[in-house]
Design a protein around this motif. Structure first.
Motif, PDB file in Angstrom:
ATOM      1  N   GLY A 276       0.824  -1.199   0.000  1.00  0.00           N
ATOM      2  CA  GLY A 276       0.000   0.000   0.000  1.00  0.00           C
ATOM      3  C   GLY A 276       0.854   1.242   0.000  1.00  0.00           C
ATOM      4  O   GLY A 276       2.085   1.180   0.077  1.00  0.00           O
ATOM      5  N   SER A 277       0.169   2.377  -0.065  1.00  0.00           N
ATOM      6  CA  SER A 277       0.903   3.639   0.000  1.00  0.00           C
ATOM      7  C   SER A 277       1.040   4.116   1.448  1.00  0.00           C
ATOM      8  O   SER A 277       2.007   4.789   1.789  1.00  0.00           O
ATOM      9  N   PHE A 278       0.068   3.817   2.303  1.00  0.00           N
ATOM     10  CA  PHE A 278       0.130   4.156   3.728  1.00  0.00           C
ATOM     11  C   PHE A 278       0.478   5.628   3.928  1.00  0.00           C
ATOM     12  O   PHE A 278       1.379   5.970   4.688  1.00  0.00           O
ATOM     13  N   ASP A 279      -0.266   6.491   3.268  1.00  0.00           N
ATOM     14  CA  ASP A 279       0.054   7.925   3.254  1.00  0.00           C
ATOM     15  C   ASP A 279      -1.099   8.778   3.761  1.00  0.00           C
ATOM     16  O   ASP A 279      -1.783   9.398   2.953  1.00  0.00           O
TER      17      ASP A 279
ATOM     18  N   ALA B  46       4.472   8.884  -9.383  1.00  0.00           N
ATOM     19  CA  ALA B  46       3.390   9.591 -10.072  1.00  0.00           C
ATOM     20  C   ALA B  46       2.419  10.228  -9.075  1.00  0.00           C
ATOM     21  O   ALA B  46       1.676  11.131  -9.428  1.00  0.00           O
ATOM     22  N   LYS B  47       2.435   9.746  -7.833  1.00  0.00           N
ATOM     23  CA  LYS B  47       1.544  10.288  -6.808  1.00  0.00           C
ATOM     24  C   LYS B  47       2.220  11.436  -6.083  1.00  0.00           C
ATOM     25  O   LYS B  47       3.423  11.415  -5.836  1.00  0.00           O
ATOM     26  N   ASN B  48       1.433  12.407  -5.717  1.00  0.00           N
ATOM     27  CA  ASN B  48       1.932  13.512  -4.909  1.00  0.00           C
ATOM     28  C   ASN B  48       1.659  13.164  -3.444  1.00  0.00           C
ATOM     29  O   ASN B  48       0.611  13.476  -2.917  1.00  0.00           O
ATOM     30  N   SER B  49       2.613  12.510  -2.810  1.00  0.00           N
ATOM     31  CA  SER B  49       2.428  11.989  -1.458  1.00  0.00           C
ATOM     32  C   SER B  49       2.624  13.058  -0.403  1.00  0.00           C
ATOM     33  O   SER B  49       3.426  13.978  -0.572  1.00  0.00           O
ATOM     34  N   LEU B  50       1.906  12.887   0.696  1.00  0.00           N
ATOM     35  CA  LEU B  50       2.060  13.771   1.846  1.00  0.00           C
ATOM     36  C   LEU B  50       3.398  13.495   2.530  1.00  0.00           C
ATOM     37  O   LEU B  50       4.137  14.415   2.858  1.00  0.00           O
TER      38      LEU B  50
ATOM     39  N   ARG C  52      -6.171  12.778   5.139  1.00  0.00           N
ATOM     40  CA  ARG C  52      -5.512  13.955   4.551  1.00  0.00           C
ATOM     41  C   ARG C  52      -6.490  15.119   4.419  1.00  0.00           C
ATOM     42  O   ARG C  52      -6.130  16.275   4.696  1.00  0.00           O
ATOM     43  N   GLU C  53      -7.700  14.842   3.994  1.00  0.00           N
ATOM     44  CA  GLU C  53      -8.673  15.921   3.825  1.00  0.00           C
ATOM     45  C   GLU C  53      -9.032  16.560   5.165  1.00  0.00           C
ATOM     46  O   GLU C  53      -9.062  17.782   5.290  1.00  0.00           O
TER      47      GLU C  53
END
Length: 161
Positions: free
Chosen positions: A8-11, A40-44, A132-133
């Motif tokens: 997963g990304s776990f972000d 490609a993802k803009n991760s936190l 995140r939101e």
């Protein structure tokens, strides 16, 4: 039961992720929490930050390791010796997508088997996107993420709590 990977990304990592990790570790001989490095993802959080947080969270689970990978999951599985993929399902819509991915992975790497675990009902609504939101607007995220990560998440949005 073998060597598995929970990718997963776990972000950021959530209580839902941690629940899946604990439950998967209880049924697997070895579990790799695989943090996808998706440029490609803009991760936190950076990949290194996510790996560090997951290592901190899983330090007391002896059969869990945390690692990052680039590219195809099946290529990483071959390299790591894992033959089982663990995926969590929150809703029917998750199943349709995850089934396609599982079948494709099996075609590319016949040794790969995917097991699906349904999420704990208390986390069935939860995603990193929701965290995140809420955090971006200064909302209370204490019901979503482990307490040691709350300040780190707010800091990413320059929010002081």
């Amino acid at each position: 039961m073998g060597k598995a990977i929970y990718p997963g990304s776990f972000d950021p990592v959530t209580f839902g992720h941690f629940d899946m990790i604990k439950r998967s570790a209880a049924i697997m001989d070895e579990l790799i929490v695989g943090v996808l490095n998706n440029s490609a993802k803009n991760s936190l959080f950076s990949v290194d930050e996510r790996v560090s947080m997951l290592k901190e969270l899983t330090k007391d689970i002896p059969n869990v390791t945390v690692d990052s990978f680039d590219g195809l999951l099946v290529d990483y599985m071959k390299k790591s010796g894992a033959t089982i993929i663990v995926r969590g399902l929150r809703a029917v819509t998750d199943f349709e997508y995850e089934l396609q991915i599982a079948q494709t992975n099996h075609v590319e790497y016949p040794e790969a088997e995917t097991i699906f675990l349904t999420t704990n009902l208390k986390y069935s609504y939860l995603s990193s996107s929701i965290v995140r939101e809420f955090a971006a607007y200064g909302g209370d995220i204490s019901n979503f993420v482990p307490p040691q990560f709350i300040d780190r998440i707010y800091e990413k949005y320059n929010i002081k709590k």
